[in-house]
Design an enzyme around this catalytic site. Structure first.
Site, PDB file in Angstrom:
ATOM      1  N   GLY A 239       0.817  -1.203   0.000  1.00 59.58           N
ATOM      2  CA  GLY A 239       0.000   0.000   0.000  1.00 59.58           C
ATOM      3  C   GLY A 239       0.854   1.257   0.000  1.00 59.58           C
ATOM      4  O   GLY A 239       2.085   1.204   0.111  1.00 59.58           O
ATOM      5  N   PHE A 240       0.211   2.389  -0.098  1.00 57.52           N
ATOM      6  CA  PHE A 240       0.910   3.673  -0.185  1.00 57.52           C
ATOM      7  C   PHE A 240       1.839   3.902   1.001  1.00 57.52           C
ATOM      8  O   PHE A 240       3.029   4.169   0.840  1.00 57.52           O
ATOM      9  CB  PHE A 240      -0.114   4.812  -0.281  1.00 57.52           C
ATOM     10  CG  PHE A 240       0.496   6.178  -0.278  1.00 57.52           C
ATOM     11  CD1 PHE A 240       1.127   6.662  -1.415  1.00 57.52           C
ATOM     12  CD2 PHE A 240       0.458   6.975   0.849  1.00 57.52           C
ATOM     13  CE1 PHE A 240       1.706   7.924  -1.412  1.00 57.52           C
ATOM     14  CE2 PHE A 240       1.024   8.236   0.863  1.00 57.52           C
ATOM     15  CZ  PHE A 240       1.659   8.709  -0.270  1.00 57.52           C
ATOM     16  N   VAL A 241       1.328   3.775   2.203  1.00 57.88           N
ATOM     17  CA  VAL A 241       2.152   4.006   3.393  1.00 57.88           C
ATOM     18  C   VAL A 241       3.198   2.912   3.530  1.00 57.88           C
ATOM     19  O   VAL A 241       4.354   3.179   3.847  1.00 57.88           O
ATOM     20  CB  VAL A 241       1.273   4.099   4.661  1.00 57.88           C
ATOM     21  CG1 VAL A 241       2.124   4.164   5.917  1.00 57.88           C
ATOM     22  CG2 VAL A 241       0.357   5.315   4.577  1.00 57.88           C
TER      23      VAL A 241
ATOM     24  N   TYR B  89     -15.664   2.660   9.845  1.00 60.72           N
ATOM     25  CA  TYR B  89     -14.202   2.706   9.842  1.00 60.72           C
ATOM     26  C   TYR B  89     -13.667   2.885  11.264  1.00 60.72           C
ATOM     27  O   TYR B  89     -12.806   2.129  11.726  1.00 60.72           O
ATOM     28  CB  TYR B  89     -13.725   3.842   8.934  1.00 60.72           C
ATOM     29  CG  TYR B  89     -12.226   4.023   8.913  1.00 60.72           C
ATOM     30  CD1 TYR B  89     -11.399   3.071   8.325  1.00 60.72           C
ATOM     31  CD2 TYR B  89     -11.631   5.146   9.473  1.00 60.72           C
ATOM     32  CE1 TYR B  89     -10.023   3.233   8.304  1.00 60.72           C
ATOM     33  CE2 TYR B  89     -10.266   5.321   9.453  1.00 60.72           C
ATOM     34  CZ  TYR B  89      -9.467   4.358   8.870  1.00 60.72           C
ATOM     35  OH  TYR B  89      -8.099   4.525   8.855  1.00 60.72           O
TER      36      TYR B  89
ATOM     37  N   LEU C 200       0.012  -2.604   8.928  1.00 62.08           N
ATOM     38  CA  LEU C 200      -0.666  -1.592   8.126  1.00 62.08           C
ATOM     39  C   LEU C 200      -1.799  -2.185   7.300  1.00 62.08           C
ATOM     40  O   LEU C 200      -2.572  -1.438   6.696  1.00 62.08           O
ATOM     41  CB  LEU C 200       0.330  -0.924   7.162  1.00 62.08           C
ATOM     42  CG  LEU C 200       1.542  -0.234   7.771  1.00 62.08           C
ATOM     43  CD1 LEU C 200       2.469   0.260   6.673  1.00 62.08           C
ATOM     44  CD2 LEU C 200       1.105   0.913   8.663  1.00 62.08           C
TER      45      LEU C 200
ATOM     46  N   ASP D   8      -3.156 -14.036   3.315  1.00 64.17           N
ATOM     47  CA  ASP D   8      -4.463 -13.546   3.715  1.00 64.17           C
ATOM     48  C   ASP D   8      -4.484 -13.585   5.236  1.00 64.17           C
ATOM     49  O   ASP D   8      -4.603 -14.653   5.842  1.00 64.17           O
ATOM     50  CB  ASP D   8      -5.562 -14.427   3.127  1.00 64.17           C
ATOM     51  CG  ASP D   8      -6.959 -13.978   3.525  1.00 64.17           C
ATOM     52  OD1 ASP D   8      -7.088 -13.059   4.376  1.00 64.17           O
ATOM     53  OD2 ASP D   8      -7.921 -14.549   2.998  1.00 64.17           O
TER      54      ASP D   8
ATOM     55  N   THR E 123      -2.204 -10.192  -2.209  1.00 66.82           N
ATOM     56  CA  THR E 123      -1.894 -10.660  -3.566  1.00 66.82           C
ATOM     57  C   THR E 123      -0.477 -11.193  -3.696  1.00 66.82           C
ATOM     58  O   THR E 123      -0.213 -12.013  -4.567  1.00 66.82           O
ATOM     59  CB  THR E 123      -2.063  -9.529  -4.586  1.00 66.82           C
ATOM     60  OG1 THR E 123      -1.076  -8.519  -4.334  1.00 66.82           O
ATOM     61  CG2 THR E 123      -3.462  -8.941  -4.544  1.00 66.82           C
TER      62      THR E 123
ATOM     63  N   LYS F  12     -11.504   0.121  13.486  1.00 67.45           N
ATOM     64  CA  LYS F  12     -10.151   0.451  13.973  1.00 67.45           C
ATOM     65  C   LYS F  12     -10.094   0.291  15.499  1.00 67.45           C
ATOM     66  O   LYS F  12      -9.112  -0.214  16.039  1.00 67.45           O
ATOM     67  CB  LYS F  12      -9.736   1.858  13.547  1.00 67.45           C
ATOM     68  CG  LYS F  12      -9.564   2.026  12.047  1.00 67.45           C
ATOM     69  CD  LYS F  12      -8.635   0.990  11.440  1.00 67.45           C
ATOM     70  CE  LYS F  12      -7.288   1.532  11.180  1.00 67.45           C
ATOM     71  NZ  LYS F  12      -6.368   0.576  10.547  1.00 67.45           N
TER      72      LYS F  12
END
Length: 156
Positions: free
Chosen positions: A10-12, A146, A75, A53, A33, A150
């Site tokens: 991911g981005f972070v 969300y 993350l 997974d 993936t 969290k």
């Protein structure tokens, strides 16, 4: 340090991985993936990427069967409040169940690594304007899926 970064693709995760490598850490990562996105392919020769997974205990345990880590930076999950609202069951699965399974997978392998769980200020819900800025003593009152997932991940 030997560090496992979940959600590394991911981005972070990509930016964090670059930082950890620059400071001399040995980094491994996992993603559902097991494939690097184009913008992170430059990391493929420096980081072991493990398909996993995290909502399933057997694949999660396999992360720790052959490897030991000093730290795990978690993350992985759905990081978009809109995506969570659109698919609350998937948000529960990816944010809460995956965290719980990861923690359970770390336990049987001797001294578990340190875990850094990345959460969100959404766990505080919409703050009372009189209580700004939000502090660690602010009441936990998530008012979105969300925020709820969290918070549940934090307490799992």
């Amino acid at each position: 340090m030997r560090i496992l970064v979940t959600g590394i693709t991911g981005f972070v995760g990509g930016h964090l991985a670059e930082h950890l490598l620059d400071r001399g850490d040995e980094v491994a990562g996992c993603s559902r993936t097991g494939r690097w996105p184009n913008e992170l392919r430059h990391l493929s020769d420096r980081i072991e990427l493990i398909p996993c997974d995290l909502t399933q205990i057997v694949p999660a345990r396999s992360l720790f069967d052959q490897r030991q880590y000093d730290a795990v930076i978690h993350l992985a999950g759905i990081a978009s409040p809109r995506a969570c609202a659109a698919a609350p069951a998937e948000a529960e699965r990816q944010n809460v169940r995956a965290t719980s399974v990861l923690v359970d997978a770390m336990r049987p392998h001797g001294q578990p690594p340190r875990l850094l769980l990345v959460s969100s200020s959404y766990v505080y819900g919409t703050p009372d304007p009189k209580r700004l800025p939000i502090g660690t003593d602010s009441p936990i009152k998530p008012d979105t899926i969300y925020g709820k997932t969290k918070w549940e991940a934090e307490t799992s």
